[in-house]
Design an enzyme around this catalytic site. Structure first.
Site, PDB file in Angstrom:
ATOM      1  N   HIS A 188      53.487 -18.555 -36.705  1.00 20.50           N
ATOM      2  CA  HIS A 188      53.670 -20.003 -36.696  1.00 20.50           C
ATOM      3  C   HIS A 188      54.083 -20.487 -35.299  1.00 20.50           C
ATOM      4  CE1 HIS A 188      54.097 -19.226 -41.056  1.00 20.50           C
ATOM      5  NE2 HIS A 188      53.587 -20.433 -41.190  1.00 20.50           N
ATOM      6  N   ASP A 260      44.304 -18.572 -41.994  1.00 20.62           N
ATOM      7  CA  ASP A 260      45.665 -19.073 -42.100  1.00 20.62           C
ATOM      8  C   ASP A 260      45.668 -20.457 -41.432  1.00 20.62           C
ATOM      9  OD1 ASP A 260      48.358 -19.144 -42.710  1.00 20.62           O
ATOM     10  OD2 ASP A 260      48.831 -17.256 -41.728  1.00 20.62           O
TER      11      ASP A 260
END
Length: 513
Positions: A188, A260
């Site tokens: 992230h 993702d």
């Protein structure tokens, strides 16, 4: 099935079809409904979109009224990562707790009941399970989301989860290919590197994905990780060697490949989301997940236009985009038939195919299976001095910063249940170098229940326990993360996760005497 496109050309429609965007709010905005009519075929749901099961069912009905074959996806791992119960904590323990029990029948039944609840709300694609082998105990983003550090254990429970989820009519999306477990960086925030040789990758990281493919996983999610042994230049999500050469050709996978979140910094800060989406589809991905951080119409438009432009410039073959869109539509067709089959099937759970021994969940009602699993996952270590708890306590929650996947909006710990079982119980949240002394001051004469999450990863947390145990040796320690640190305290309880039911199970042990 809905095929209305309101004049949208095939190329533009296919570009919309491969996107899986999120959106703000608990009802669908007009722009999203309009895009569904133009070719958008998937929608991603996050915690911000969900208040109650009834509201969620109404939301998905609104989406399906516009396009009846829409894929409604959610990131519902249960355990620490829950969207369905983001405001209360999950009714199901996560993967690490299920791995600690190591009963594949139980894992299959938990996944089936979770899938049944998702299907009842109109969700038909779950971005789960995590098939990552947690080889690095300091991993900041996987941890209790993994079934464990043992490859064979992770493989058998991944397969069981896929079987259970899909028997309920909800497509499983096994992640994060080719394995995010041996990282010390959260994708992230940055680009993780897994620098091991091919033999290790095949023996350790890829085995659970082979098991998921054999179990029929309808989708696989790629990881934003750099694996030089497979591709020294591009991360897995953007690598043709990995998505097409390895996953499609070598492993024989023929289902949907989903990225993702494309807005995660591992991609957005290096390639940008538009360029990243083009490279991902060219590499072999079929669907672009976006919306955890970017959830507006402008993002959808920008990604659609980037794909269309890439086809028209010759950078992205049109047949590759068409193939990706066809795979999205094929999954939508499967979910419709699977849900019908699930609804007409007899019995509460799928047929079992064996595995690790255990009592499973025979005789356990679906509504209780999560708590049953959480209770079985608890590991208790008693110290030399462990007097029973007979009065209200002070719960000291030593709270680390939550990673983005988990989020900070979901409550965790044992305080709520102990307040119910021991009225008058107090609680406080502490962090930093003075956390231990602050907890001692707040507790007064009350017995202390110290709740930690991954003590081994946080020096300040370990120091806080040192201070508590030196002053108050009757302190009870509840570890709700990876129990890698040696157990200590008058009573040490490892729950293997921080789901609401894990807190309930720990509180039951504390008050049992």
């Amino acid at each position: 099935m809905t095929t209305v496109t309101r004049g949208t050309d095939t190329l533009t429609r296919d570009a919309l079809t491969v996107l899986q965007p999120g959106f703000p709010g608990t009802t669908a905005p007009d722009w999203l409904l309009r895009r569904l009519s133009e070719g958008l075929a998937s929608v991603g749901l996050f915690g911000r979109n969900i208040q109650t099961p009834e509201q969620l069912a109404a939301l998905t009905a609104q989406l399906k009224a516009e396009r009846d074959d829409v894929l409604v996806a959610i990131d519902e791992e249960s355990g620490d990562v829950t969207r369905l119960e983001v405001r209360t904590g999950s009714s199901f323990p996560g993967n690490h707790a299920l791995g600690a029990v190591d009963d594949v029948d139980l894992t299959r039944d938990v996944a089936h009941e979770l899938g049944r609840r998702l299907a009842a709300c109109g969700v038909n694609l779950n971005w789960a399970p995590s098939a990552d082998v947690n080889a690095n105990p300091d991993n900041p983003v996987i941890g209790v989301r993994s079934f464990g550090a043992d490859t064979a254990l992770v493989a058998r429970h991944t397969a069981a989860y896929v079987e259970g989820m899909q028997a309920a009519g909800v497509a499983a999306c096994t992640k994060h290919f080719p394995g995010h477990g041996d990282t010390g960086v959260d994708s992230h925030h940055d680009m993780p590197l897994i620098d091991v040789d091919l033999d290790v990758l095949h023996a350790r990281d890829l085995a659970p994905f082979r098991a998921a493919i054999a179990a029929g996983s309808r989708a696989v999610m790629s990881a934003h990780i750099l694996v030089p042994a497979l591709d020294p230049e591009r991360p897995a999500t953007l690598s043709r060697r990995i998505l097409t050469g390895l996953l499609r050709e070598e492993l024989g996978y023929d289902g949907l490949i989903v990225t993702d979140g494309i807005e995660m910094r591992a991609i957005s800060s290096t390639y940008g989301i538009g360029r990243g989406s083009v490279l991902a589809i060219a590499a072999g991905a079929d669907a672009i997940c976006v919306g955890g951080g970017l959830s507006d119409e402008e993002t959808v438009t920008a990604l659609r236009d980037a794909l269309v432009t890439a086809v028209r410039s010759g950078e992205l073959p049109e047949e590759r985009l068409a193939d990706a869109a066809a795979r999205v539509r094929a999954l939508a067709t499967w979910t419709a038939s699977a849900l019908t089959a699930s609804a007409s099937a007899s019995g509460p759970a799928p047929e079992r195919s064996g595995g690790a021994s255990g009592s499973g969940s025979q005789g356990t009602g679906g509504s209780e299976i999560g708590l049953v699993a959480a209770r079985r996952a608890v590991t208790v270590t008693r110290g030399e001095y462990a007097p029973p708890v007979t009065a209200p306590v002070h719960v000291a929650a030593f709270s680390p910063v939550a990673n983005i996947a988990v989020g900070d909006e979901t409550p965790w710990g044992v305080a709520a249940e102990l307040e119910r079982l021991l009225p008058g119980t107090t609680t406080g949240s502490y962090a930093g170098p003075d956390a231990g002394q602050a907890a001692l001051s707040a507790a007064g004469e009350r017995r202390i229940v110290a709740v930690v999450r991954d003590e081994h990863r946080h020096a300040w947390m370990s120091a806080a326990l040192d201070a508590l145990l030196a002053a108050r040796p009757d302190t009870i320690v509840v570890e709700m993360g990876i129990p890698a640190a040696p157990p200590r305290g008058a009573l040490h309880i490892a729950t293997h996760g921080a789901a609401r039911v894990c807190g309930v199970a720990a509180a039951e042990v504390i008050t049992a005497g």
